[in-house]
Scaffold this motif. Structure first.
Motif, mmCIF file in Angstrom:
data_model
loop_
_atom_site.group_PDB
_atom_site.id
_atom_site.type_symbol
_atom_site.label_atom_id
_atom_site.label_comp_id
_atom_site.label_asym_id
_atom_site.label_seq_id
_atom_site.Cartn_x
_atom_site.Cartn_y
_atom_site.Cartn_z
ATOM 1 N N ILE A 446 0.836 -1.201 0.000
ATOM 2 C CA ILE A 446 0.000 0.000 0.000
ATOM 3 C C ILE A 446 0.872 1.253 0.000
ATOM 4 C CG2 ILE A 446 -1.757 1.286 1.281
ATOM 5 C CD1 ILE A 446 -2.842 -1.385 2.263
ATOM 6 N N ASP A 447 1.966 1.220 0.761
ATOM 7 C CA ASP A 447 2.884 2.350 0.789
ATOM 8 C C ASP A 447 3.455 2.614 -0.606
ATOM 9 O OD1 ASP A 447 4.282 4.414 2.042
ATOM 10 O OD2 ASP A 447 6.013 3.146 2.478
ATOM 11 N N ARG A 448 3.836 1.547 -1.300
ATOM 12 C CA ARG A 448 4.382 1.682 -2.660
ATOM 13 C C ARG A 448 3.323 2.242 -3.621
ATOM 14 N NH1 ARG A 448 5.905 -3.826 -5.242
ATOM 15 N NH2 ARG A 448 3.622 -3.907 -5.272
ATOM 16 N N HIS A 449 2.060 1.799 -3.464
ATOM 17 C CA HIS A 449 1.000 2.311 -4.322
ATOM 18 C C HIS A 449 0.817 3.813 -4.108
ATOM 19 C CE1 HIS A 449 -2.661 2.080 -6.763
ATOM 20 N NE2 HIS A 449 -3.233 2.859 -5.859
ATOM 21 N N ASN A 450 0.872 4.256 -2.845
ATOM 22 C CA ASN A 450 0.778 5.689 -2.582
ATOM 23 C C ASN A 450 1.939 6.441 -3.219
ATOM 24 O OD1 ASN A 450 -1.639 5.788 -1.115
ATOM 25 N ND2 ASN A 450 -0.617 5.284 0.810
ATOM 26 N N GLN A 451 3.137 5.862 -3.178
ATOM 27 C CA GLN A 451 4.281 6.509 -3.819
ATOM 28 C C GLN A 451 4.086 6.588 -5.334
ATOM 29 O OE1 GLN A 451 6.821 8.022 -2.235
ATOM 30 N NE2 GLN A 451 5.697 7.552 -0.356
ATOM 31 N N ALA A 452 3.447 5.583 -5.903
ATOM 32 C CA ALA A 452 3.152 5.629 -7.338
ATOM 33 C C ALA A 452 2.154 6.749 -7.642
ATOM 34 C CB ALA A 452 2.606 4.280 -7.805
ATOM 35 N N LEU A 453 1.158 6.929 -6.754
ATOM 36 C CA LEU A 453 0.228 8.050 -6.922
ATOM 37 C C LEU A 453 0.964 9.378 -6.861
ATOM 38 C CD1 LEU A 453 -2.807 6.929 -4.716
ATOM 39 C CD2 LEU A 453 -2.827 7.247 -7.187
ATOM 40 N N LEU A 454 1.929 9.474 -5.957
ATOM 41 C CA LEU A 454 2.716 10.702 -5.845
ATOM 42 C C LEU A 454 3.458 10.985 -7.146
ATOM 43 C CD1 LEU A 454 3.901 13.013 -4.147
ATOM 44 C CD2 LEU A 454 5.654 11.421 -3.352
ATOM 45 N N GLY A 455 4.029 9.936 -7.723
ATOM 46 C CA GLY A 455 4.760 10.121 -8.974
ATOM 47 C C GLY A 455 3.884 10.587 -10.118
ATOM 48 N N GLU A 456 2.608 10.224 -10.100
ATOM 49 C CA GLU A 456 1.687 10.600 -11.168
ATOM 50 C C GLU A 456 0.941 11.896 -10.882
ATOM 51 O OE1 GLU A 456 0.998 9.014 -14.295
ATOM 52 O OE2 GLU A 456 2.971 8.323 -13.647
ATOM 53 N N SER A 457 1.066 12.423 -9.665
ATOM 54 C CA SER A 457 0.251 13.580 -9.282
ATOM 55 C C SER A 457 0.518 14.805 -10.155
ATOM 56 C CB SER A 457 0.499 13.920 -7.814
ATOM 57 O OG SER A 457 -0.021 12.917 -6.971
ATOM 58 N N HIS A 458 1.751 14.982 -10.584
ATOM 59 C CA HIS A 458 2.072 16.131 -11.441
ATOM 60 C C HIS A 458 1.223 16.105 -12.714
ATOM 61 C CE1 HIS A 458 4.322 19.053 -13.794
ATOM 62 N NE2 HIS A 458 4.530 18.127 -14.716
ATOM 63 N N PHE A 459 1.097 14.950 -13.318
ATOM 64 C CA PHE A 459 0.335 14.833 -14.572
ATOM 65 C C PHE A 459 -1.168 14.954 -14.316
ATOM 66 C CE2 PHE A 459 4.214 12.252 -14.879
ATOM 67 C CZ PHE A 459 4.876 12.974 -15.869
ATOM 68 N N VAL A 460 -1.613 14.445 -13.179
ATOM 69 C CA VAL A 460 -3.024 14.585 -12.816
ATOM 70 C C VAL A 460 -3.372 16.052 -12.621
ATOM 71 C CG1 VAL A 460 -4.766 14.027 -11.063
ATOM 72 C CG2 VAL A 460 -3.124 12.288 -11.784
ATOM 73 N N ARG A 461 -2.490 16.791 -11.948
ATOM 74 C CA ARG A 461 -2.742 18.226 -11.742
ATOM 75 C C ARG A 461 -2.749 18.977 -13.064
ATOM 76 N NH1 ARG A 461 0.749 17.311 -7.353
ATOM 77 N NH2 ARG A 461 2.525 18.148 -8.524
ATOM 78 N N GLN A 462 -1.855 18.593 -13.955
ATOM 79 C CA GLN A 462 -1.838 19.252 -15.259
ATOM 80 C C GLN A 462 -3.168 19.074 -15.982
ATOM 81 O OE1 GLN A 462 1.728 17.643 -17.214
ATOM 82 N NE2 GLN A 462 2.621 19.687 -17.169
ATOM 83 N N ARG A 463 -3.697 17.861 -15.952
ATOM 84 C CA ARG A 463 -4.985 17.620 -16.600
ATOM 85 C C ARG A 463 -6.101 18.381 -15.886
ATOM 86 N NH1 ARG A 463 -2.717 12.362 -16.966
ATOM 87 N NH2 ARG A 463 -3.836 11.674 -15.086
ATOM 88 N N TYR A 464 -6.040 18.395 -14.587
ATOM 89 C CA TYR A 464 -7.082 19.075 -13.812
ATOM 90 C C TYR A 464 -7.082 20.572 -14.104
ATOM 91 C CZ TYR A 464 -9.443 21.110 -9.786
ATOM 92 O OH TYR A 464 -10.278 21.841 -8.981
ATOM 93 N N LEU A 465 -5.915 21.162 -14.251
ATOM 94 C CA LEU A 465 -5.800 22.611 -14.477
ATOM 95 C C LEU A 465 -5.859 22.984 -15.950
ATOM 96 C CD1 LEU A 465 -2.989 23.354 -11.877
ATOM 97 C CD2 LEU A 465 -5.375 24.081 -11.722
ATOM 98 N N SER A 466 -6.235 22.045 -16.802
ATOM 99 C CA SER A 466 -6.206 22.305 -18.244
ATOM 100 C C SER A 466 -7.216 23.381 -18.672
ATOM 101 C CB SER A 466 -6.474 21.007 -19.012
ATOM 102 O OG SER A 466 -7.772 20.495 -18.695
ATOM 103 N N GLN A 467 -8.246 23.630 -17.852
ATOM 104 C CA GLN A 467 -9.236 24.654 -18.201
ATOM 105 C C GLN A 467 -8.847 26.037 -17.692
ATOM 106 O OE1 GLN A 467 -11.799 23.793 -20.265
ATOM 107 N NE2 GLN A 467 -10.650 21.859 -20.234
ATOM 108 N N LEU A 468 -7.693 26.147 -17.044
ATOM 109 C CA LEU A 468 -7.220 27.443 -16.569
ATOM 110 C C LEU A 468 -6.517 28.156 -17.717
ATOM 111 C CD1 LEU A 468 -6.920 29.288 -14.072
ATOM 112 C CD2 LEU A 468 -4.725 28.174 -13.639
ATOM 113 N N ASP A 469 -7.076 29.263 -18.157
ATOM 114 C CA ASP A 469 -6.571 30.002 -19.322
ATOM 115 C C ASP A 469 -5.550 31.037 -18.863
ATOM 116 O OD1 ASP A 469 -6.126 31.450 -21.623
ATOM 117 O OD2 ASP A 469 -8.242 31.525 -22.201
#
Length: 608
Positions: A446-469
């Protein structure tokens, strides 16, 4: 945590050089440790908000009473809200049958009794969050499966599939009768298997405590919950996903032993009772759920272990609202007594753990039944049952019989062949991993899975903020507000009541050759005030305006730390700024007094 409006200081008062005091303020007369009074006031405010949440929940639960079908549809948005609060937000991997875990050349059966065989199984739950690793399992469930010996090749003699969830201080082997530690009458998995059920007992994360990297002494559950919480997930959410992955399998054609038309059932005790309650509330494929030693009022959940802290849960759900999600299905509440446990802080969250009183559990179900009334919806309440075991133990015969009610159209006789406990096959026990090895693997996974989420968070935030002009200042201003609203509501959280008039009070307490220091207090909410120190340069001219710098202290700090005594972390930087001509405000933040302030978070977060 409540964000106190420090920046209101600049708008609610001005400074006149000839008075060397903030005008528009009344004298501050409060004595004693104002910081301590601040924390106590916030605590009273939050307790009042918890009390007020009950009425707000009633108003927010607008359900359609026109027909049973309409009522069920109107529950779905509440299920979605519950899933989000628990962090059950990721799609599970496609359904596959669990794998037997055994050595090559050995039997898949690890233990047997005269009535059932025991298998060690493992099943995929969630995939790796990285897009390039889509479909690769990252989280697995593990546990024991008990299959009656008279089940037949197609499972045509099985009466039900039951998932049994133990307390976090118990093991699957104990509830199956393979290890000591649970009274025979409460060996739920064994008794259900002896009664003709196929039973699966997933391993849960334990409450074992240890120092993490030589620092905070945390249970496994708190350690994993803290990291998961940052990603909008929770440890409980991961464990619920593991249970629902089993439901996916049991409801699919991948199940090698078929029990057609008999949806799976859940039994849970203690921590497992909480998970069974949440999983049963979320998934209508689960026909019946027995919650033992858990279901009762949740307004004191802030006293429980930190891994039971779910953002916004109490704002929308108390026990009655959770029970409402079982409308039209069977919910059995067993009022067993969970041993009381206390957890000291030691860098973690101090907590108490017990079980609701039988009276409290009964009142929850009485409340839910009353909400259906005597109209056409009354039949939706037919499945609610409360069982009071005579000795306070869990897994009573009455509770298990209620759980299996309606199987084959009649009552089921619950067996208890305690004189025929299962035993390991010859040589198998020596080759099995011990529970400590499995515990460590589960924690690391579970700890490793959370670390994998951390590694992907940058890309998730980019997609989330894609509507910010960001093409221009105007475009940015037009598109940023939706993100600000989301941040206020879903990250920081805010109270819907308005701020009080600030009613600024002040008194001069410090003076040097170049500046004066004033204690300042502002009202925020009932029982909540802001407090800090305003440093004013003595060379400020009448009518002159200068920038105000807010100088924050850190954990367990005080405003004076930033301008007096040459604190090793701050070196009087607030006084230095004031000597250079800036007005400075050093607020008192409420994160001090060790565990006192931490309970503020645990009261505020369930309120959202």
């Amino acid at each position: 945590m409540i964000l106190l409006p420090w920046f209101a200081i600049a708008s609610c008062m001005t400074v006149q050089a000839e008075e060397v005091t903030p005008v528009g303020t009344t004298p501050l007369s409060v004595q004693g440790d104002i910081a301590s009074q601040m924390v106590s006031g916030i605590d009273r405010f939050l307790l009042a908000e918890i009390d007020a949440a009950a009425a707000a929940r009633r108003a927010n639960w607008r359900l359609d009473h026109t027909s049973p079908a309409a009522f069920q549809r109107s529950l779905e948005p509440h299920r979605a809200r519950l899933a989000e609060s628990l962090g059950v937000v990721d799609p599970r991997l496609p359904t596959t049958a669990p794998n037997y875990q055994h050595l090559v050349g050995g039997s898949a059966v690890i233990a047997s009794s005269e009535h059932f065989d025991v298998y060690r199984i493992r099943w995929p739950v969630l995939g790796d969050p990285a897009e390039q690793l889509d479909g690769l399992p990252s989280l697995f469930g593990e546990g024991l499966m008990l299959v009656p010996r008279n089940a037949g090749p197609a499972g045509d003699s099985l009466i039900a599939n039951v998932i049994v969830l133990t307390d976090a201080d118990q093991t699957a082997e104990q509830v199956c009768g393979l290890a000591a530690g649970i009274e025979p009458a409460s060996q739920v998995a064994r008794r259900l298997a002896e009664s003709g059920c196929r039973v699966i007992v997933p391993d849960l994360v334990s409450r074992q405590r240890e120092q993490r990297r030589g620092r905070a002494n945390l249970t496994d559950r708190e350690y994993l919950h803290r990291a998961s919480f940052m990603f909008g997930r929770t440890l409980a959410g991961y464990e619920i996903q593991s249970v629902l992955a089993l439901v996916d399998w049991l409801e699919s054609d991948a199940s090698e032993l078929d029990v057609r038309g008999r949806p799976p059932r859940l039994f849970g005790y203690g921590e497992g009772g909480m998970l069974a309650c949440f999983a049963g509330a979320l998934d209508t494929r689960i026909a019946a759920t027995c919650v033992s030693g858990f279901l009762g009022p949740r307004d004191a959940s802030w006293q429980e272990p930190l891994d039971r802290n779910f953002f916004g849960l109490l704002k929308h759900f108390d026990a009655a609202e959770l029970a409402l999600l079982f409308a039209g299905r069977r919910l059995v509440v067993e009022t067993s007594v969970l041993p009381t446990r206390e957890f000291s802080g030691e860098g973690g969250a101090p907590a108490e753990l017990g079980s609701p009183s039988p009276e409290a559990a009964q009142s929850v179900i009485d409340d839910v039944r009353a909400r259906f009334g005597d109209d056409a919806l009354a039949t939706l309440a037919d499945g609610y049952r409360v069982v009071h075991p005579a000795d306070g133990g869990f897994g009573s015969t009455a509770a298990l019989a209620e759980l299996l009610q309606d199987v084959d159209g009649g009552p089921i006789e619950i067996a208890d062949h305690r004189d025929l406990l299962p035993t390991y096959r010859d040589g198998v026990e020596a080759t099995l991993e011990d529970t400590s090895t499995r515990r460590r693997r589960q924690l690391q996974q579970i700890d490793r899975h959370n670390q994998a989420l951390l590694g992907e968070s940058h890309f998730v935030r980019q997609r989330y903020l894609s509507q910010l002009d960001t093409s221009s200042l105007d475009a940015f201003g037009n598109t940023v507000e939706a993100y600000r609203e989301r941040f206020r509501d879903d990250v920081i959280g805010r109270f819907e009541q308005p701020l009080l008039p600030p009613n600024p009070r002040s008194r001069q307490t410090w003076e040097t050759d170049s500046w004066t220091g004033h204690e300042v207090m502002l009202d925020v909410f009932p029982d909540v005030f802001a407090y800090g120190v305003l440093l004013v340069p003595k060379d400020l001219k009448p009518g002159e305006r200068r920038p105000v710098v807010v100088c924050q202290h850190g954990l367990e700090g005080r405003p004076v730390d930033t301008f007096q005594g040459d604190h090793r972390a701050y070196h009087d930087f607030a006084a230095e700024l004031c000597q250079r001509g800036l007005i400075v405000f050093a607020p008192q933040n409420p994160y001090l007094f060790q565990d006192r302030f931490r309970t503020l978070q645990r009261k505020a977060q369930p309120l959202g």
